[in-house]
Design a protein around this motif. Sequence first.
Motif, PDB file in Angstrom:
ATOM      1  N   PHE A 193     -10.382   4.138  -0.149  1.00 35.36           N
ATOM      2  CA  PHE A 193     -11.208   3.074  -0.597  1.00 35.36           C
ATOM      3  C   PHE A 193     -10.064   1.829  -0.320  1.00 35.36           C
ATOM      4  O   PHE A 193      -9.189   1.796  -0.794  1.00 35.36           O
ATOM      5  N   TYR A 194     -10.651   0.788   0.424  1.00 37.93           N
ATOM      6  CA  TYR A 194      -9.830   0.098   0.875  1.00 37.93           C
ATOM      7  C   TYR A 194     -10.501  -1.312   1.547  1.00 37.93           C
ATOM      8  O   TYR A 194     -11.652  -1.094   1.993  1.00 37.93           O
ATOM      9  N   PRO A 195     -10.013  -2.634   1.528  1.00 37.83           N
ATOM     10  CA  PRO A 195     -10.781  -3.478   2.422  1.00 37.83           C
ATOM     11  C   PRO A 195     -10.486  -3.470   3.644  1.00 37.83           C
ATOM     12  O   PRO A 195      -9.337  -3.796   4.146  1.00 37.83           O
ATOM     13  N   ASP A 196     -11.192  -2.746   4.441  1.00 33.30           N
ATOM     14  CA  ASP A 196     -10.887  -2.571   5.843  1.00 33.30           C
ATOM     15  C   ASP A 196     -11.478  -3.572   6.775  1.00 33.30           C
ATOM     16  O   ASP A 196     -12.547  -3.514   7.374  1.00 33.30           O
ATOM     17  N   LEU A 218     -14.424  -2.710  -2.168  1.00 31.59           N
ATOM     18  CA  LEU A 218     -13.739  -1.867  -1.106  1.00 31.59           C
ATOM     19  C   LEU A 218     -14.387  -1.088  -0.287  1.00 31.59           C
ATOM     20  O   LEU A 218     -15.565  -0.677  -0.655  1.00 31.59           O
ATOM     21  N   ASP A 219     -14.137  -1.028   1.107  1.00 31.98           N
ATOM     22  CA  ASP A 219     -14.836  -0.065   2.015  1.00 31.98           C
ATOM     23  C   ASP A 219     -14.726   1.276   1.835  1.00 31.98           C
ATOM     24  O   ASP A 219     -13.380   1.800   1.295  1.00 31.98           O
ATOM     25  N   ARG A 261     -11.714   3.358   6.542  1.00 33.59           N
ATOM     26  CA  ARG A 261     -12.474   3.497   5.132  1.00 33.59           C
ATOM     27  C   ARG A 261     -12.823   4.910   5.241  1.00 33.59           C
ATOM     28  O   ARG A 261     -13.588   5.408   4.090  1.00 33.59           O
ATOM     29  N   THR A 271       0.775  -1.127   0.038  1.00 35.09           N
ATOM     30  CA  THR A 271      -0.043   0.081  -0.347  1.00 35.09           C
ATOM     31  C   THR A 271       0.869   1.486   0.043  1.00 35.09           C
ATOM     32  O   THR A 271       1.788   1.658   0.862  1.00 35.09           O
TER      33      THR A 271
END
Length: 876
Positions: free
Chosen positions: A133-136, A55-56, A129, A22
């Motif tokens: 935007f991310y897999p939180d 993505l959250d 989040r 990241t």
Amino acid sequence: MSDPQPVYLSDYQPPAYRVTHTELTFDLDPAATRVKARLQIERQASVDATTPLQLDGEQLTLHALLIDGAPLANSDYQVTEQGLRIDQVPASFTLESDVELSPQDNTALEGLYQSNGMYCTQCEAEGFRRITFYPDRPDVMSTFKVTVIGDRQREPILLANGNPVEQGELPNGRHFATWEDPHPKPCYLFALVAGDLHKVEDHFTTQSGRKVTLQIWVEEENLQKTDHAMGSLKRAMAWDEQAYGREYDLDLFMIVAVNDFNMGAMENKGLNIFNSAAVLAHPDTATDNAFQTVEGIVAHEYFHNWSGNRVTCRDWFQLSLKEGFTVFRDQCFSAETNSAPVKRIQDVSFFRTAQFAEDAGPTAHPVRPDHYIEITNFYTLTIYEKGAEIVRMLCNLVGWEAFRQGSDQYFQRFDGQAVTIEDFVDCMAEASGLDLSQFMRWYSQAGTPEIDVHGEYDYAHGEYHLTLRQRTPATPDQVDKEPLHIPIAMGLVGTKSGQDLTLTLDGEKLGRQAVIHLRDDEQTFVFTDVAEAPVPSLLRNFSAPVKLHFPYSREDLAFLLTHDSDGFNRWDAGQRLAMLALDDLIAAHRNGVEKVMDSRVVEAFRSLLANAPADKAVLAEMLTLPSEAYIAEQQPIVDVDAIHAAREFIRQSLAMALRDEFMATFEANRSDDAYAPIPEQIAQRSLKNVALAYLVSIEDEQGLALCEAQFAADHNMTDVRHALTLLVHSDRDDLASPALKSFGEKWAHDPLVMDQWFSVQVSRPQADVIDRVKYLMAHPAFSLKNPNRVRALIGAFAQNRVNFHRLDGQGYALLADVVIELNRLNPEIAARLITPLTRWQRFDETRQELMRSQLERIQREPLSSNVYEVVEKALA
Ligand code: ZN
């Protein structure tokens, strides 16, 4: 809008896409911060190629979205309130996004926000989040490289996790710093801080000889309040090496103090962020208690580096995996650095008051919940403290050696992974060879087990028969309960010898103390070769988080109070003795009968004062009556006024009967030595101050004069605050008003001291409190936006039993007003603040009605999911 929906543990699915690396660039601006993210994403091998990427993301304005450098068309993706969905993605790719957000408008204090002009983040549990935007979710772990761009003047210091790798100047008075964190981590451990910060620096050399730089970053005026945290940090680092073999794993460890923070502190990798109240301490401004809290929290966050960061949770249902274990670790650390029995007494007395109440109320939940609506509502005493009690039981069950082996195994096997509570317990089962399957029920079953014990001495055969029966009351959505595996540490104290008798069970000699294992609904243990009639000492050192009932006579309790070899149970015998007397007085008050003091309590206290135990801190605890909140927990229906009256009656009766003894104790423990927050001094001050409280409770002229003098001497905050509290809580407003005034003026510049000034005033028993709360809410030092202020004023008021529970309902209405306003500003704090109202079932009908009607009033508002969940449960 539809009602918020729960998430279920049983729905857990591993992530379809992983983020392997990241890169983030923050261009800071109060109203329009830009966050550019570059994520290396990979589809899991087992996952279908048509699986969309989800993505959250919340409260983000998306400016650009690219895959492998190519911008996406609007039709390629969908943005909702919850996040971003891209239907078609390659198996392995780079996702770039550019979003905008407004830190200055973030009053929820989750994500990126501003505190006193400084930028900081809070990402646990689901704050990331609100940054990009991310897999939180905690089971997605990635390495991070972070660049922070800020104004050279306003934000000279730019911090993030890991190691600093680059910094430099930019046009327009801007500059940047780049940080790299080599340890893969879930995004809830991400942190960024930027502002006009100043540091103190120190070093720690690890057991393998690596030199680690330690920094504490604060606002300039707080630089002289950092010594204690730094000392605590070094002690914690050494302790984790010695007790658990855990060494720190970066070259730099930073702590930052921020003024606006929802919780105590946060264990972000290499960059712990602390509520200033949990890190700053100076003898002039902080009490002994605050010093000990700082030490405990600094240690707790540091310990998370292994129990939480290197090995983290698979999902938030496993929260106690890191919190229960880490609380247990910090409790052991504090016990070793201070007085171990006092630490245990204080922890247990808090636990039995607050966690038992939670377990008995509408928000009761298992240590591993199976569903939730809002995870921030689950940072509870059950997850933390009951979780720690479970780990403590495990440790006692398997023994320290196997526990340490199991712990080593856990850290080694799962390093860099996101795991479950089973993974932890399995390590302990393997290391010890014990079957812990029944024990696992502690994690899934809510409610406090109650154990009824019956004991009988058989003179003819020299046997002692102990029968134990367990039951766990029904809790919301868990009606039927299974028997738990409950370890009960015990001894039999001979009534003739006053000594622990040797225990023989089933022909096996067990020594003078043993742990019996209750696994069935009912079990009888027969001890043989019992030469004299004993009094059983049960649940020593609070060996399990249960309510244990045994029909002790007052004589039994007075006997245990002097003879029990277990320091914790000596204290507990005194509490039980006081409780019996309190029960009589509460009944007398309710029936309008004259109150009579139980002379056995007086004599017990007299002998404590005459034959003082060596540990003065233990004595101070023994001389302290159960709190009104604890007494309330023991009553079927809470009678607020009777409890207050009964407790005051005992306090004053003791003070009158033992006036000279208290005076002598006070005199013997005064000291002019320079203040230090060390165990011997803390013990002496607490004993002296307990004695002073008794004297002031009867408005003893000499006692009042000593109290005034202690306030005026201004020797240290522990003594000043205590004296101020005694004056303000007395009926002597002629003494209280000038003291309050001078204290308020002297400390107007220091918010953490003003918090104490707020709390002291709104916790007094006098009837003017409600007006004071309203008046103080308009005080320039107060702000609803700051959680510490809210806790100090509103939170403290809601703990004021007699005034919060006024029969005219004004206390409840005031709390509801604040909750409704905070629901918009800071939902997390609003939801926590409601707790006292959720306990309405425990009160008389009039109060029940009043409390419910305030909950219903809150329910009619447009609610955050946080407040919604709590109110729903409370009214269910
Ligand atoms: Zn923690």
